[in-house]
Write a protein that holds these residues in place. Structure first.
Motif, PDB file in Angstrom:
ATOM      1  N   ASP A   1       0.848  -1.196   0.000  1.00 17.08           N
ATOM      2  CA  ASP A   1       0.000   0.000   0.000  1.00 17.08           C
ATOM      3  C   ASP A   1       0.883   1.245   0.000  1.00 17.08           C
ATOM      4  OD1 ASP A   1      -1.264   2.111   2.165  1.00 17.08           O
ATOM      5  OD2 ASP A   1      -2.770   1.301   0.794  1.00 17.08           O
ATOM      6  N   ALA A   2       0.494   2.229  -0.788  1.00 17.14           N
ATOM      7  CA  ALA A   2       1.306   3.445  -0.924  1.00 17.14           C
ATOM      8  C   ALA A   2       1.541   4.129   0.418  1.00 17.14           C
ATOM      9  CB  ALA A   2       0.623   4.406  -1.895  1.00 17.14           C
ATOM     10  N   ALA A   3       0.524   4.180   1.267  1.00 14.39           N
ATOM     11  CA  ALA A   3       0.675   4.853   2.560  1.00 14.39           C
ATOM     12  C   ALA A   3       1.683   4.131   3.439  1.00 14.39           C
ATOM     13  CB  ALA A   3      -0.672   4.950   3.262  1.00 14.39           C
ATOM     14  N   ASP A   4       1.662   2.805   3.418  1.00 14.37           N
ATOM     15  CA  ASP A   4       2.617   2.037   4.222  1.00 14.37           C
ATOM     16  C   ASP A   4       4.044   2.235   3.717  1.00 14.37           C
ATOM     17  OD1 ASP A   4       0.725   1.007   5.938  1.00 14.37           O
ATOM     18  OD2 ASP A   4       0.491  -0.881   4.845  1.00 14.37           O
ATOM     19  N   VAL A   5       4.206   2.238   2.409  1.00 16.97           N
ATOM     20  CA  VAL A   5       5.545   2.424   1.847  1.00 16.97           C
ATOM     21  C   VAL A   5       6.064   3.825   2.176  1.00 16.97           C
ATOM     22  CG1 VAL A   5       6.919   2.469  -0.270  1.00 16.97           C
ATOM     23  CG2 VAL A   5       5.130   0.739   0.019  1.00 16.97           C
ATOM     24  N   ALA A   6       5.208   4.804   2.051  1.00 13.44           N
ATOM     25  CA  ALA A   6       5.611   6.170   2.385  1.00 13.44           C
ATOM     26  C   ALA A   6       5.976   6.280   3.864  1.00 13.44           C
ATOM     27  CB  ALA A   6       4.487   7.142   2.043  1.00 13.44           C
ATOM     28  N   ALA A   7       5.256   5.568   4.724  1.00  9.92           N
ATOM     29  CA  ALA A   7       5.554   5.604   6.156  1.00  9.92           C
ATOM     30  C   ALA A   7       6.918   4.982   6.443  1.00  9.92           C
ATOM     31  CB  ALA A   7       4.464   4.883   6.937  1.00  9.92           C
ATOM     32  N   THR A   8       7.272   3.925   5.725  1.00  3.78           N
ATOM     33  CA  THR A   8       8.595   3.322   5.893  1.00  3.78           C
ATOM     34  C   THR A   8       9.680   4.310   5.469  1.00  3.78           C
ATOM     35  OG1 THR A   8       7.777   1.069   5.595  1.00  3.78           O
ATOM     36  CG2 THR A   8      10.109   1.453   5.123  1.00  3.78           C
ATOM     37  N   ALA A   9       9.463   4.991   4.361  1.00  5.71           N
ATOM     38  CA  ALA A   9      10.431   6.005   3.924  1.00  5.71           C
ATOM     39  C   ALA A   9      10.581   7.103   4.971  1.00  5.71           C
ATOM     40  CB  ALA A   9      10.000   6.584   2.579  1.00  5.71           C
TER      41      ALA A   9
ATOM     42  N   ASN B   1      16.872  -4.582  -0.104  1.00  7.78           N
ATOM     43  CA  ASN B   1      15.607  -5.170  -0.568  1.00  7.78           C
ATOM     44  C   ASN B   1      15.597  -6.695  -0.533  1.00  7.78           C
ATOM     45  OD1 ASN B   1      17.453  -4.767  -3.068  1.00  7.78           O
ATOM     46  ND2 ASN B   1      15.981  -6.339  -3.726  1.00  7.78           N
ATOM     47  N   HIS B   2      14.373  -7.221  -0.530  1.00  5.86           N
ATOM     48  CA  HIS B   2      14.119  -8.624  -0.847  1.00  5.86           C
ATOM     49  C   HIS B   2      13.323  -8.646  -2.147  1.00  5.86           C
ATOM     50  CE1 HIS B   2      15.610  -9.115   3.196  1.00  5.86           C
ATOM     51  NE2 HIS B   2      15.740 -10.405   2.958  1.00  5.86           N
ATOM     52  N   TRP B   3      12.604  -9.729  -2.397  1.00  6.85           N
ATOM     53  CA  TRP B   3      11.878  -9.792  -3.677  1.00  6.85           C
ATOM     54  C   TRP B   3      10.553  -9.054  -3.642  1.00  6.85           C
ATOM     55  CZ3 TRP B   3      12.081 -13.797  -0.234  1.00  6.85           C
ATOM     56  CH2 TRP B   3      10.878 -14.294   0.219  1.00  6.85           C
ATOM     57  N   TRP B   4       9.949  -8.962  -2.445  1.00  4.87           N
ATOM     58  CA  TRP B   4       8.590  -8.424  -2.381  1.00  4.87           C
ATOM     59  C   TRP B   4       8.516  -6.941  -2.712  1.00  4.87           C
ATOM     60  CZ3 TRP B   4      10.508 -11.239   1.983  1.00  4.87           C
ATOM     61  CH2 TRP B   4      11.100 -10.472   2.982  1.00  4.87           C
ATOM     62  N   GLU B   5       9.554  -6.176  -2.451  1.00  2.79           N
ATOM     63  CA  GLU B   5       9.533  -4.747  -2.794  1.00  2.79           C
ATOM     64  C   GLU B   5       9.500  -4.542  -4.303  1.00  2.79           C
ATOM     65  OE1 GLU B   5      12.399  -5.048   0.823  1.00  2.79           O
ATOM     66  OE2 GLU B   5      11.896  -6.222  -0.970  1.00  2.79           O
ATOM     67  N   LEU B   6       9.992  -5.529  -5.061  1.00  6.05           N
ATOM     68  CA  LEU B   6       9.993  -5.440  -6.522  1.00  6.05           C
ATOM     69  C   LEU B   6       8.760  -6.070  -7.123  1.00  6.05           C
ATOM     70  CD1 LEU B   6      12.495  -3.931  -7.408  1.00  6.05           C
ATOM     71  CD2 LEU B   6      13.113  -5.396  -5.493  1.00  6.05           C
TER      72      LEU B   6
ATOM     73  N   ALA C   1       7.230  -1.074  -5.945  1.00  6.99           N
ATOM     74  CA  ALA C   1       7.135  -0.405  -4.650  1.00  6.99           C
ATOM     75  C   ALA C   1       8.507   0.099  -4.203  1.00  6.99           C
ATOM     76  CB  ALA C   1       6.556  -1.366  -3.619  1.00  6.99           C
ATOM     77  N   PHE C   2       9.554  -0.600  -4.599  1.00  2.00           N
ATOM     78  CA  PHE C   2      10.910  -0.209  -4.226  1.00  2.00           C
ATOM     79  C   PHE C   2      11.276   1.153  -4.821  1.00  2.00           C
ATOM     80  CE2 PHE C   2      15.659  -0.954  -4.570  1.00  2.00           C
ATOM     81  CZ  PHE C   2      15.905  -0.890  -3.207  1.00  2.00           C
ATOM     82  N   GLU C   3      10.914   1.378  -6.078  1.00  2.71           N
ATOM     83  CA  GLU C   3      11.219   2.661  -6.704  1.00  2.71           C
ATOM     84  C   GLU C   3      10.314   3.775  -6.181  1.00  2.71           C
ATOM     85  OE1 GLU C   3      12.547   2.039 -11.100  1.00  2.71           O
ATOM     86  OE2 GLU C   3      11.354   0.273 -10.514  1.00  2.71           O
ATOM     87  N   PHE C   4       9.059   3.444  -5.912  1.00  2.00           N
ATOM     88  CA  PHE C   4       8.144   4.393  -5.273  1.00  2.00           C
ATOM     89  C   PHE C   4       8.738   4.840  -3.930  1.00  2.00           C
ATOM     90  CE2 PHE C   4       4.610   5.216  -2.359  1.00  2.00           C
ATOM     91  CZ  PHE C   4       3.774   6.044  -3.094  1.00  2.00           C
ATOM     92  N   PHE C   5       9.270   3.888  -3.190  1.00  2.00           N
ATOM     93  CA  PHE C   5       9.921   4.135  -1.899  1.00  2.00           C
ATOM     94  C   PHE C   5      11.170   4.999  -2.065  1.00  2.00           C
ATOM     95  CE2 PHE C   5      13.478   2.083   0.550  1.00  2.00           C
ATOM     96  CZ  PHE C   5      13.161   2.511   1.831  1.00  2.00           C
ATOM     97  N   ALA C   6      12.011   4.650  -3.036  1.00  2.00           N
ATOM     98  CA  ALA C   6      13.265   5.379  -3.240  1.00  2.00           C
ATOM     99  C   ALA C   6      13.020   6.855  -3.513  1.00  2.00           C
ATOM    100  CB  ALA C   6      14.058   4.744  -4.375  1.00  2.00           C
ATOM    101  N   ASP C   7      11.961   7.150  -4.226  1.00  2.00           N
ATOM    102  CA  ASP C   7      11.639   8.540  -4.549  1.00  2.00           C
ATOM    103  C   ASP C   7      11.290   9.363  -3.310  1.00  2.00           C
ATOM    104  OD1 ASP C   7      12.077   8.152  -7.215  1.00  2.00           O
ATOM    105  OD2 ASP C   7       9.954   8.046  -7.772  1.00  2.00           O
TER     106      ASP C   7
END
Length: 245
Positions: free
Chosen positions: A96-104, A125-130, A139-145
């Protein structure tokens, strides 16, 4: 890039039993660098063993989110570790975008604490972020941004490939954010079975290395079922020495 490192999680059983002998064996293979795990828990063994065997630890893995970060970063600074990398945020937090943003945001806050100790923060990373997609991107690139520019990435190219992406292309998109890569090869099974020395599996290793010429190479096995893991590590070291001489 010469002078690779090795993730000590690869030899975790040997390290737990006899850390000094484990570091000696890795140095005998030819390593000058290692990537520890559990910085606080292993601080005493590392503080004695690294200099004894001519080793340094430019990067290390340690859980950061929800932990005593001052303690982690202080231990890292004492050991000469420059980048402390959070090794894992569970798959459920990458859907979920909100969860990924919260991790960032949590890692951005950790980076501010780290700066006070003269240390930097990274994420592995592991595989699930990709595998997970948000707004049509991994999700990994969304997170990196959403990360503070001070935070670096350690791309595990085995897990990235297992997650269904073209790892060299991913490295190209992430560019200079990639501080290190995990050099790992095998069948791409997500249960970590079938891992083999670098150059003997399904990861497009030559293209991976070419795509991140300045990144620290860190040899790793999550699991090694084909004999002594030190032999597998030595084979990966030799392969890197040959392809990057």
């Amino acid at each position: 890039m010469g002078n690779p490192s090795v993730q000590l999680y690869s030899v975790r059983e040997a390290f737990a039993a006899d850390p000094d002998e484990t570091l000696r064996r890795l140095a005998a293979i030819g390593f000058k660098r290692v990537e520890p795990y559990g910085v606080v828990e292993n601080a005493k063994a590392l503080g004695a063993g690294l200099p004894a065997h001519g080793l340094t630890a430019p990067t290390a893995h340690a859980k950061l989110i929800g932990e005593d970060q001052d303690r982690v970063f202080a231990a890292a600074r004492e050991l000469g570790i420059d980048v402390v990398i959070d090794p894992l945020v569970p798959a459920a937090r990458w859907q979920d975008a909100a969860d990924v943003a919260a991790t960032a945001e949590a890692l951005n806050a950790a980076a501010k604490v780290a700066a006070g100790h003269g240390v930097r923060v990274g994420y592995h990373n592991h595989w699930w972020e990709l595998e997970s997609r948000i707004d049509g991107r991994t999700a990994f690139e969304f997170f990196a941004d959403r990360l503070d520019p001070a935070i670096v990435l350690e791309v595990d190219t085995y897990w990235a490939t297992a997650g269904g992406v073209d790892a060299p292309a991913l490295l190209g998109r992430l560019g200079e954010r990639v501080h290190a890569i995990h050099v790992k090869d095998g069948s791409l099974a997500t249960d970590a079975t079938g891992q083999v020395p670098a150059g003997q599996g399904r990861v497009p290793l030559a293209s991976v290395l070419a795509a991140a010429p300045g990144a620290l190479r860190v040899v790793e096995f999550d699991q090694y079922d084909d004999g002594d893991v030190f032999d597998g590590i030595a084979a990966s070291f030799a392969h890197l020495a040959e392809v990057e001489k």
